[in-house]
Write a protein that holds these residues in place. Structure first.
Motif, mmCIF file in Angstrom:
data_model
loop_
_atom_site.group_PDB
_atom_site.id
_atom_site.type_symbol
_atom_site.label_atom_id
_atom_site.label_comp_id
_atom_site.label_asym_id
_atom_site.label_seq_id
_atom_site.Cartn_x
_atom_site.Cartn_y
_atom_site.Cartn_z
ATOM 1 N N GLU A 177 0.762 -1.204 0.108
ATOM 2 C CA GLU A 177 -0.113 -0.004 0.019
ATOM 3 C C GLU A 177 0.891 1.270 0.109
ATOM 4 O O GLU A 177 0.501 2.217 -0.517
ATOM 5 C CB GLU A 177 -0.882 0.140 1.077
ATOM 6 N N GLY A 178 2.015 1.347 0.644
ATOM 7 C CA GLY A 178 2.704 2.192 0.616
ATOM 8 C C GLY A 178 3.449 2.496 -0.463
ATOM 9 O O GLY A 178 3.574 3.614 -1.009
ATOM 10 N N LEU A 179 3.950 1.503 -1.483
ATOM 11 C CA LEU A 179 4.447 1.613 -2.742
ATOM 12 C C LEU A 179 3.360 2.263 -3.741
ATOM 13 O O LEU A 179 3.483 3.285 -4.483
ATOM 14 C CB LEU A 179 4.900 0.494 -3.076
ATOM 15 N N LYS A 180 2.077 1.972 -3.666
ATOM 16 C CA LYS A 180 1.049 2.434 -4.329
ATOM 17 C C LYS A 180 1.024 3.872 -3.898
ATOM 18 O O LYS A 180 0.881 4.777 -5.040
ATOM 19 C CB LYS A 180 -0.296 1.860 -3.982
ATOM 20 N N ILE A 181 1.035 4.328 -2.870
ATOM 21 C CA ILE A 181 0.840 5.804 -2.418
ATOM 22 C C ILE A 181 2.094 6.711 -2.956
ATOM 23 O O ILE A 181 1.943 7.797 -3.576
ATOM 24 C CB ILE A 181 0.889 6.044 -0.986
ATOM 25 N N ILE A 182 3.379 6.190 -3.004
ATOM 26 C CA ILE A 182 4.473 6.839 -3.317
ATOM 27 C C ILE A 182 4.509 6.928 -4.955
ATOM 28 O O ILE A 182 4.807 8.078 -5.587
ATOM 29 C CB ILE A 182 5.919 6.079 -2.706
ATOM 30 N N ASN A 183 3.884 5.800 -5.474
ATOM 31 C CA ASN A 183 3.628 6.032 -6.919
ATOM 32 C C ASN A 183 2.727 7.020 -7.523
ATOM 33 O O ASN A 183 2.922 7.725 -8.276
ATOM 34 C CB ASN A 183 3.435 4.715 -7.597
ATOM 35 N N GLN A 184 1.594 7.270 -6.767
ATOM 36 C CA GLN A 184 0.699 8.306 -6.991
ATOM 37 C C GLN A 184 1.410 9.538 -6.692
ATOM 38 O O GLN A 184 1.051 10.496 -7.517
ATOM 39 C CB GLN A 184 -0.620 7.908 -6.138
ATOM 40 N N ILE A 185 2.018 9.658 -5.759
ATOM 41 C CA ILE A 185 2.879 10.921 -5.551
ATOM 42 C C ILE A 185 3.751 11.493 -6.639
ATOM 43 O O ILE A 185 3.662 12.637 -7.049
ATOM 44 C CB ILE A 185 3.449 11.096 -4.012
ATOM 45 N N GLN A 186 4.515 10.491 -7.175
ATOM 46 C CA GLN A 186 5.525 10.814 -7.968
ATOM 47 C C GLN A 186 4.787 11.099 -9.482
ATOM 48 O O GLN A 186 5.364 11.883 -10.289
ATOM 49 C CB GLN A 186 6.479 9.443 -8.261
ATOM 50 N N TYR A 187 3.811 10.438 -9.879
ATOM 51 C CA TYR A 187 3.084 10.398 -11.131
ATOM 52 C C TYR A 187 1.869 11.415 -10.795
ATOM 53 O O TYR A 187 0.684 10.925 -11.375
ATOM 54 C CB TYR A 187 2.681 9.171 -11.790
#
Length: 370
Positions: A360-370
């Motif tokens: 879930e943390g990786l999903k959030i960080i990817n949403q922030i970056q893109y």
């Protein structure tokens, strides 16, 4: 970057006497102008601003000459604290300001660095109106000193918090490593890799907790304000301080290790206040000091340029299968392991939760970056 360094100081008898007078004068100024604000508002419906109080303080020093013997900047800071307390009250962030008591076990005052009147040479620090005082610390103090706060704790020890600006951040090299961590009671920290970090010095903490309970029973039988009452009260404060120091030391080591190894750290947002309402678990949750550990981890992540991702507190990390995302509704706290009825995988509750938090943390960080 701003950073504060806390060091222990060793004042002599004259310096200790000055600190006691300084605490008393700051307390007097705070209480006097709190009373003045109340009186003016009740009589005229007007509010005394900080500048009004500062002007009145100058006049007050003419009649109360003993206020001139202490650090004037500390008295101004007392007025600022009072103004800040009222600002927070008007914003509904705290209750109405209360009078300060000399019986409070913790006393403190703050003063600012003006014309280099606060400086450090070796293992000595110079404070306004006090002079040079020995101190001890394991940290390297860097940056430009902005202000200091002198504090006397309940144990009777003196500490100075040195606020510095332009402190260089020690940013670690960026790597592609990421992790999810799950905080628990039986297992303090569980990482998605399967690594488990147990609560530090468990036996020592249990011994200190038993000692505190024993001393508190003795304290309840003593006359309030007597010499024996104050002796036992000081022993309790020393035991609490020792407990805090043990946890502080080991929590910093754990946080340092996590931030050195991982660039992205994901964890759940814990509603600790809500969890403390559970009468069966509240004591265990308090003993684990989660809030203290989370605060230290956030500080270390910021200092070293790491990303700390907080997952929604309602995310079902324990009840979700990390393989097929099946949601098991009937999972209880007693179920430490469970088998997914959809894919057949057998899960350790804490490791499964840490893996889900990681994803879930990786999903959030990817949403922030893109």
């Amino acid at each position: 970057m701003y950073k504060s360094f806390v060091v222990r100081i060793y004042p002599d008898e004259v310096q200790e006497s000055f600190f006691i007078n300084q605490f008393g004068c700051c307390r007097f100024v705070f209480n006097t102008f709190l009373d003045a604000k109340k009186t003016v508002y009740s009589d005229n419906g007007e509010y005394l601003s900080f500048y009004d109080c500062s002007t009145m303080l100058t006049e007050l020093k003419k009649s109360k000459t003993w206020l001139k013997r202490v650090d004037s900047q500390a008295l101004i800071e007392s007025l600022k604290n009072l103004e800040n307390a009222f600002d927070r009250f008007f914003k509904h962030l705290n209750k109405y300001p209360r009078y300060k008591s000399k019986y409070n076990p913790v006393q403190s005052y703050k003063t600012n660095n003006i014309n280099n009147n606060i400086r450090i040479e070796g293992k000595r620090i110079r404070l306004p109106k006090v002079g040079w005082i020995r101190f001890r610390t394991h940290q390297k103090i860097s940056g430009k000193i902005q202000s200091v706060t002198v504090k006397q704790k309940a144990s009777g020890k003196y500490f100075v918090s040195i606020l510095c600006k332009d402190v260089t951040r020690h940013v670690f090299k960026i790597n592609n490593r990421s992790c999810g961590i799950d905080l628990g009671i039986s297992r303090f920290v569980t990482i998605n890799t399967g690594e488990i970090i147990h609560f530090p010095q468990q036996n020592k903490i249990i011994q200190l907790d038993k000692k505190i309970q024993r001393l508190q029973r003795k304290l309840s039988k003593k006359e309030i304000g007597s010499k024996n009452y104050n002796k036992i009260k000081k022993k309790i404060a020393l035991a609490y301080e020792k407990r805090h120091n043990i946890l502080d030391y080991h929590f910093y080591k754990i946080a340092q290790r996590l931030t050195e190894k991982y660039h992205v750290i994901s964890m759940e947002t814990l509603n600790i206040k809500g969890m403390l309402k559970n009468s069966r678990l509240s004591r265990s949750i308090q003993e684990k000091s989660w809030h203290m550990f989370i605060r230290i981890l956030e500080q270390k992540a910021y200092e070293h340029g790491r990303k700390l991702i907080h997952i929604d507190q309602w995310y079902p990390s324990s009840k979700t299968c990390n393989n097929c995302k099946y949601h098991k509704e009937d999972l209880t706290l007693n179920n430490r392991t469970w088998t997914c009825p959809h894919c057949g995988n057998r899960h350790d509750r804490d490791i499964n939760a840490a893996k889900n938090i990681h994803h879930e943390g990786l999903k959030i960080i990817n949403q922030i970056q893109y």
